[in-house]
Write a protein that holds these residues in place. Structure first.
Motif, PDB file in Angstrom:
ATOM      1  N   VAL A 114      12.059  31.912  41.799  1.00  0.00           N
ATOM      2  CA  VAL A 114      11.765  31.207  40.548  1.00  0.00           C
ATOM      3  C   VAL A 114      11.122  32.154  39.542  1.00  0.00           C
ATOM      4  O   VAL A 114      11.417  32.100  38.336  1.00  0.00           O
ATOM      5  N   THR A 115      10.253  33.039  40.015  1.00  0.00           N
ATOM      6  CA  THR A 115       9.605  34.006  39.117  1.00  0.00           C
ATOM      7  C   THR A 115      10.631  34.907  38.455  1.00  0.00           C
ATOM      8  O   THR A 115      10.545  35.189  37.246  1.00  0.00           O
ATOM      9  N   LEU A 116      11.611  35.366  39.217  1.00  0.00           N
ATOM     10  CA  LEU A 116      12.658  36.210  38.635  1.00  0.00           C
ATOM     11  C   LEU A 116      13.523  35.414  37.652  1.00  0.00           C
ATOM     12  O   LEU A 116      13.940  35.945  36.617  1.00  0.00           O
ATOM     13  N   LEU A 117      13.767  34.144  37.963  1.00  0.00           N
ATOM     14  CA  LEU A 117      14.621  33.339  37.095  1.00  0.00           C
ATOM     15  C   LEU A 117      13.963  33.042  35.750  1.00  0.00           C
ATOM     16  O   LEU A 117      14.645  32.956  34.724  1.00  0.00           O
ATOM     17  N   VAL A 118      12.641  32.882  35.733  1.00  0.00           N
ATOM     18  CA  VAL A 118      11.964  32.553  34.475  1.00  0.00           C
ATOM     19  C   VAL A 118      11.585  33.801  33.684  1.00  0.00           C
ATOM     20  O   VAL A 118      11.159  33.698  32.531  1.00  0.00           O
ATOM     21  N   SER A 119      11.747  34.978  34.304  1.00  0.00           N
ATOM     22  CA  SER A 119      11.461  36.222  33.583  1.00  0.00           C
ATOM     23  C   SER A 119      12.650  36.599  32.703  1.00  0.00           C
ATOM     24  O   SER A 119      13.784  36.157  32.934  1.00  0.00           O
ATOM     25  N   ASP A 120      12.384  37.408  31.694  1.00  0.00           N
ATOM     26  CA  ASP A 120      13.421  37.823  30.755  1.00  0.00           C
ATOM     27  C   ASP A 120      14.348  38.848  31.402  1.00  0.00           C
ATOM     28  O   ASP A 120      13.868  39.838  31.961  1.00  0.00           O
ATOM     29  N   PRO A 121      15.673  38.653  31.368  1.00  0.00           N
ATOM     30  CA  PRO A 121      16.423  37.528  30.792  1.00  0.00           C
ATOM     31  C   PRO A 121      16.356  36.285  31.676  1.00  0.00           C
ATOM     32  O   PRO A 121      16.537  36.371  32.888  1.00  0.00           O
ATOM     33  N   LEU A 125      18.486  36.982  38.078  1.00  0.00           N
ATOM     34  CA  LEU A 125      17.606  37.624  39.054  1.00  0.00           C
ATOM     35  C   LEU A 125      17.257  39.043  38.647  1.00  0.00           C
ATOM     36  O   LEU A 125      16.459  39.699  39.330  1.00  0.00           O
ATOM     37  N   HIS A 126      17.861  39.527  37.564  1.00  0.00           N
ATOM     38  CA  HIS A 126      17.527  40.844  37.034  1.00  0.00           C
ATOM     39  C   HIS A 126      16.439  40.702  35.972  1.00  0.00           C
ATOM     40  O   HIS A 126      16.352  39.679  35.296  1.00  0.00           O
ATOM     41  N   ILE A 166       4.021  39.751  35.867  1.00  0.00           N
ATOM     42  CA  ILE A 166       4.947  39.024  36.746  1.00  0.00           C
ATOM     43  C   ILE A 166       4.299  38.697  38.082  1.00  0.00           C
ATOM     44  O   ILE A 166       4.634  37.701  38.738  1.00  0.00           O
ATOM     45  N   VAL A 167       3.332  39.499  38.492  1.00  0.00           N
ATOM     46  CA  VAL A 167       2.624  39.244  39.748  1.00  0.00           C
ATOM     47  C   VAL A 167       1.771  37.983  39.619  1.00  0.00           C
ATOM     48  O   VAL A 167       1.710  37.159  40.538  1.00  0.00           O
TER      49      VAL A 167
END
Length: 321
Positions: A114-121, A125-126, A166-167
């Motif tokens: 979920v953290t990767l999904l809400v991060s830009d972009p 997962l990137h 992000i952590v």
């Protein structure tokens, strides 16, 4: 003369006073072909950092292998602590430890995704990031300039975007998922524990999550450079302590109980992770053979355990006396 002044005017407009401070920069207000219009010197927006010309540029790179290994280490910390306290408070009476271990793994895995999904972009997962160049990139708040020694120009921003924040986002999702899932699970399956003991692993998490948050806030940059060595040292120490407490003296003792074998394999995986983080696997032909050293600490302990038995040392010392 007027024509010469007219031709010189654009060049004069393009000149700006020097932008002081190590991390202060000018934001790009508009782009007209090859001509850019810049704002005043100050803090860069989130997701940007200054280039060599003190211009705020968007972070368009991707984390390299070492960055992902660092993020993996920070993601493993709450999981390992969950497992430790679940095992610590479950005891021998409870048969629910395995399900709690699986639940903790599920919580941390979902939180990471979920953290990767809400991060830009968003939705991928990137993640896009800025390259870490030096230790000071993690502590931009310490480099705000004071041109007149009175007024401070605040240029604090995330130069290592998004490795710092992000952590925190990941820890927040871990905590929310734990509070949603774990109490219901423990209440139903932890019948072997008393009412006061069955929630102790959850209470422990409510303590160590703030500690991890402060650790990242204060020592994130130091952890970024030191985490491979921290993994190796801690895995060696904890393996030696566990084998000593379990009275392991031979390979047979390791194979008798599945739990000991699981602990041993887990420490081997940590050893391998630390070695990979140090070498970064830049040269496979040189770095891959280093993984053969993973079983070495356990083998050394088993081969030398019988020579360091306290009772034997005391008895031989008494006979010699």
């Amino acid at each position: 003369l007027s024509c010469r002044n007219a031709r010189a005017l654009p060049a004069a407009v393009a000149i700006h006073p020097a932008c002081l401070g190590l991390y202060c920069g000018r934001t790009v207000l508009a782009v007209n072909g090859s001509l850019e219009t810049y704002g005043d010197c100050g803090v860069c927006p989130r997701g940007q950092r200054t280039d060599e010309n003190k211009i705020c540029r968007e972070c368009v790179g991707s984390p390299d292998r070492y960055d992902w290994l660092y993020l993996g280490f920070m993601a493993m910390l709450p999981l390992v602590l969950h497992w430790f306290f679940i095992e610590w408070y479950s005891g021998k009476k409870s048969s629910s430890a395995l399900l709690q271990h699986i639940t903790a793994l599920f919580e941390c895995s979902v939180a990471a995704i979920v953290t990767l999904l809400v991060s830009d972009p968003v939705g991928s997962l990137h993640i896009r990031s800025c390259k870490v160049k030096k230790l000071s990139d993690w502590y931009t708040m310490l480099y705000n300039p004071s041109p007149d020694y009175i007024t401070t120009v605040h240029c604090t921003h995330e130069a290592v975007y998004p490795l710092y924040t992000i952590v925190f986002i990941y820890y927040a999702f871990c905590l929310v998922l734990m509070m949603l899932l774990r109490p219901l699970l423990v209440k139903k399956i932890a019948c072997g524990l008393g009412k006061s003991d069955r929630f102790k692993s959850i209470y422990a998490a409510l303590y160590f999550f703030p500690v991890l948050t402060v650790l990242q806030a204060v020592g994130g940059g130091l952890l970024y450079y030191a985490f491979p060595y921290i993994i190796l040292v801690l895995s060696l120490v904890t393996l030696a302590v566990y084998m000593s407490a379990s009275e392991v003296e031979s390979f047979k003792d390791l194979l008798v109980r599945k739990k000991r074998l699981v602990v041993l394999v887990s420490h081997w995986l940590l050893h391998a992770y630390g070695i990979i983080s140090i070498s970064k696997l830049d040269k496979l032909e040189q770095d891959l053979p280093l993984l053969a050293l993973v079983p070495a600490p356990a083998l050394f302990y088993v081969l030398t355990a019988k020579y360091t038995e306290p009772s034997r040392i005391l008895s031989e010392g008494g006979n010699g006396h």
